[in-house]
Structure formats: C-alpha cells, structure tokens
Design a protein around this motif. Structure first.
Motif, short mmCIF file in Angstrom:
data_model
loop_
_atom_site.label_atom_id
_atom_site.label_comp_id
_atom_site.label_asym_id
_atom_site.label_seq_id
_atom_site.Cartn_x
_atom_site.Cartn_y
_atom_site.Cartn_z
N VAL A 124 29.92 32.26 36.64
CA VAL A 124 29.19 33.31 35.94
C VAL A 124 27.99 32.68 35.23
CG1 VAL A 124 29.35 35.04 34.12
CG2 VAL A 124 31.30 34.62 35.63
N ALA A 125 26.81 33.27 35.45
CA ALA A 125 25.63 32.74 34.76
C ALA A 125 25.80 32.90 33.27
CB ALA A 125 24.39 33.49 35.23
N GLU A 126 25.53 31.83 32.55
CA GLU A 126 25.66 31.90 31.10
C GLU A 126 24.32 32.21 30.48
OE1 GLU A 126 27.57 28.82 28.70
OE2 GLU A 126 28.99 28.64 30.38
N ILE A 127 24.21 33.37 29.86
CA ILE A 127 22.94 33.73 29.25
C ILE A 127 23.19 34.16 27.82
CG2 ILE A 127 21.00 35.33 29.31
CD1 ILE A 127 21.24 35.21 32.34
N TRP A 172 9.81 44.89 34.85
CA TRP A 172 9.71 43.90 33.77
C TRP A 172 11.09 43.37 33.36
CZ3 TRP A 172 7.07 40.43 31.35
CH2 TRP A 172 7.37 40.07 30.03
N THR A 173 12.09 44.26 33.34
CA THR A 173 13.43 43.79 32.96
C THR A 173 13.95 42.77 33.98
OG1 THR A 173 14.59 45.55 34.18
CG2 THR A 173 14.06 46.00 31.87
N LEU A 174 13.53 42.93 35.25
CA LEU A 174 14.02 42.01 36.29
C LEU A 174 13.27 40.70 36.26
CD1 LEU A 174 14.39 44.82 38.89
CD2 LEU A 174 16.25 43.45 37.95
N VAL A 175 11.96 40.78 36.00
CA VAL A 175 11.17 39.56 35.90
C VAL A 175 11.67 38.73 34.71
CG1 VAL A 175 8.86 38.72 35.34
CG2 VAL A 175 9.15 40.55 37.00
N SER A 176 12.18 39.43 33.70
CA SER A 176 12.66 38.73 32.51
C SER A 176 14.13 38.33 32.63
CB SER A 176 12.50 39.62 31.27
OG SER A 176 11.21 40.15 31.21
N ASP A 177 14.73 38.59 33.77
CA ASP A 177 16.16 38.31 33.95
C ASP A 177 16.34 36.97 34.66
OD1 ASP A 177 18.83 38.21 34.68
OD2 ASP A 177 18.95 40.38 35.05
#
Ligand code: SF4
Ligand code: SF4
Ligand code: FES
Lengths: 235, 110
Positions: A124-127, A172-177
């Motif tokens: 799982v990606a840790e963000i 924008w939400t995806l570019v920032s993800d």
C-alpha cells in the motif's frame, strides 16, 4: 403562498407559474417536488439524495446556479417569487432536467481518471495526510459533480469546447496524487486549446461551488505545471 | 503548429512581463517631460541622447504588438464565431501592422 415560475419545454419553452404553499425550512427542491406531485405530474426534474451528496439536483434559481436540495427558499425568494430554470451551458432534455453527458464527457477528455502503475500493487502506498501535495489534492477532491460551476462559467458559454472548471479541477487532483503514474499524460490532456489556459481566472466557479471547492486555484496550478512542462519540452 | 494555444499563452504572459515595467517607465517619462515644458526639440534631444531610449521603445513596440495581437485573437474567438485559420492570419497581420507603425515611430526618435 409562493409564486413559483418554472421553465417548461426544451430550448424552446416558457415559464409557467404555480402557487405553492410556503413552509418553514422549505428548500427549492421541495417547491419543485410539490409542483410535480400535486399540481402537474408531467414536470421533469432530477434529484436523488436530497442531502447535497449526489450532485443531481442543480438548477438555475433566480438566475443563479445552485444545488436545489440544500438551498432554502428563504434565502433566494424575491417578493414572494422564485424562478427556476434548468442549468445553463447544457442541453435541456425536458423542463428542469439537463443532459449532463457533455459535462461528464469533458471529465474523460481531461483525463480525469486515476492511472495506476503497471505492476500489480504489492504494498500500500504510504501517503501522509500532511504531505503538501496530498493537501492540494484533498482541497479539491470533494467535488460532487453537480455542474454548478460549469453553468456559472462564462468561458464555457463562449467556447463550448472548453473543458470547464470541474473537469480541470478533477485533473488537478490526479496530477497532485503521488500514486498516479501518468502525470505528463494528465498535463497533456489539459494543455490543448480547450484546456486550462482558456480559463480567465475570474472565479465565478469558486463563487458558486456549493461545497466550497476553488477550481480557479486548481486550474492555475495546472497552468503552472503545463507551462513548466512545455518549456522543458516534456509535453 | 502543435500546442499553438499554449505557446500563444506563454507569449502573451511573457510580453506582459516585458510591458509592465516599460509602461511605468513610459508614464514616468511623460510626467517628467511635461513638467519641463513640451517641445519637439526637447523630446528629440532626450531620445537621441543615448541609444537606450530607442532600444527601450523598440522593445516596447515589439512586446505591445505581440500582446495586443494575441489578446485580440482571444477576444474575437470568444465573442464571435470566427475561429479558423483566417483568424490566425488576420491576427498575424494586425501584429505586423502594429509592429511596423511602432518601429517607424521609434525610427523617427532615434
Ligand atoms: S475561473 Fe476559469 S473555470 Fe472558473 S468560472 Fe472563470 S473561466 Fe470558468
Ligand atoms: S467543483 Fe463544485 S460546483 Fe463544480 S461540479 Fe464540483 S461540486 Fe459542483
Ligand atoms: S439531490 Fe443530491 S445533491 Fe441535491
């Protein structure tokens, strides 16, 4: 009694006036529902959740795009009258129901979907919620797809091909993800003629978004990134 | 041209960056010049005193031609249904006319 004027017809049509009893805490959607249930069952309109979650009930109320299920009549009534029309910038199916297809299609054109990395995820990606980029995405993520901003945007009315605030905000939400694997692809999708640079930044979308999103801010973020990518020859 | 709109956008912003200080300089010079009485010989005396005046105004003219032509194209595209190549050529023409008229004026004060 309230005088409720409702648009009847398609692009061609007229306002019909109905008398609806006034109630405490009544919403604009309540008015429309009263008319449809008690006065004229042929009235077409759309809603689902009635609590500001689904984004299907948006209409033009006294010339302003709004979510009708969370708009109190008291807030908008003018001299006992409320005028309700379908949302601007979208084809009308019938009466108050617009065809949302062009709006959702633009979400796809703007590549407003998550692109996972090829490899099957092994962990799982840790963000961290504190991560600055995550915060950018979070600020823009609660869009309910109501198209209120799209109806409020003059550039959409002047240039029908313009992707519009909601689609660009989503991009924008995806570019920032950090988990999304196609950042350049997202930027390419919004760098075209109809993309982020067509926005005038005049914030009518911000003014009207019922959930308080700031698409203008997201779009200026995209403008900046697209510009940098273009100058570096990466588009 | 690929990504024409994007490059026009960049040219528009870049020319605005150049224009902003030059407009201030120009306004400042006007106030200064008027204060000392206005005559052609006085103005020419100043502008011909150094190559920097014609250079600054030359840059001003180039930036204004770029900026105005692109801006006009945006307005026309949004407010009329004129969208095709002929609009691009027309804007190019407007930019060139502005450039020529401006450069002629600069030449006259150089
Ligand atoms: S800021 Fe941009 S997206 Fe928002 S209403 Fe204005 S032109 Fe449309
Ligand atoms: S950004 Fe706001 S106004 Fe626009 S579709 Fe999303 S929730 Fe609705
Ligand atoms: S009915 Fe769902 S948001 Fe209004």
């Amino acid at each position: 009694m309230l005088k409720v004027e409702i648009w009847r017809g398609t692009e061609e049509g007229r306002y019909e006036t109905y008398e609806v009893p006034s109630q405490p805490s009544q919403t604009v959607l309540d008015l429309v529902t009263f008319v449809q249930r008690k006065l004229d069952p042929s009235l077409a309109y759309r809603f689902a959740c009635r609590v500001g979650v689904c984004g299907s009930c948006a209409m033009t109320v006294n010339d302003t795009p709004r979510w009708t299920c969370r708009t109190h009549v008291q807030k908008v009534v003018e001299r006992g009258r409320v005028r309700i029309a379908p949302l601007r910038n979208l084809p009308i199916v019938k009466d108050l129901a617009t065809d949302m297809v062009p709006f959702f299609d633009k979400g796809q054109e703007a590549k407003g979907r998550f692109i996972p990395s090829d490899a099957a995820a092994t962990s799982v990606a840790e963000i961290s919620p504190e991560d600055p980029k995550r915060k950018e995405a979070d600020a823009a993520i609660e869009c309910i797809g109501c198209a209120v901003c799209y109806a409020a945007c003059d550039v959409v009315s002047w240039r029908p091909e313009y992707l519009g605030p909601a689609a660009l905000n989503r991009a924008w939400t995806l570019v920032s993800d950090a988990r999304d694997s196609d950042r350049i692809g997202h930027l390419q999708a919004v760098a075209d003629d109809a993309g982020c640079h067509a926005c005038h930044g005049h914030q009518n979308c911000v003014e009207h978004c019922p959930v308080g999103i700031n698409p203008t801010r997201s779009i200026s973020g995209l403008k900046r990134l697209v510009l940098m990518a273009a100058v570096r020859g990466r588009l | 041209m690929k990504r024409l709109e994007l490059w026009l956008y960049i040219a528009q912003r870049a020319s605005a960056l150049v224009l902003a200080p030059l407009v201030l300089l120009h306004l400042g010079v006007i106030l200064y010049a008027v204060a000392g009485g206005l005559s052609a010989s006085e103005i020419l005396g100043r502008t011909r005193s150094t190559w920097m005046w014609p250079a600054a105004y030359g840059l001003f003219v180039v930036a204004a031609a770029v900026h105005a032509a692109i801006g006009l194209r945006v307005v026309l595209r949004e407010w009329t249904s004129w969208r095709d190549r002929s609009l691009d050529l027309a804007t190019l023409g407007i930019g060139l006319v502005l450039l020529l008229l401006g450069l002629r004026a600069v030449q006259a004060i150089a």
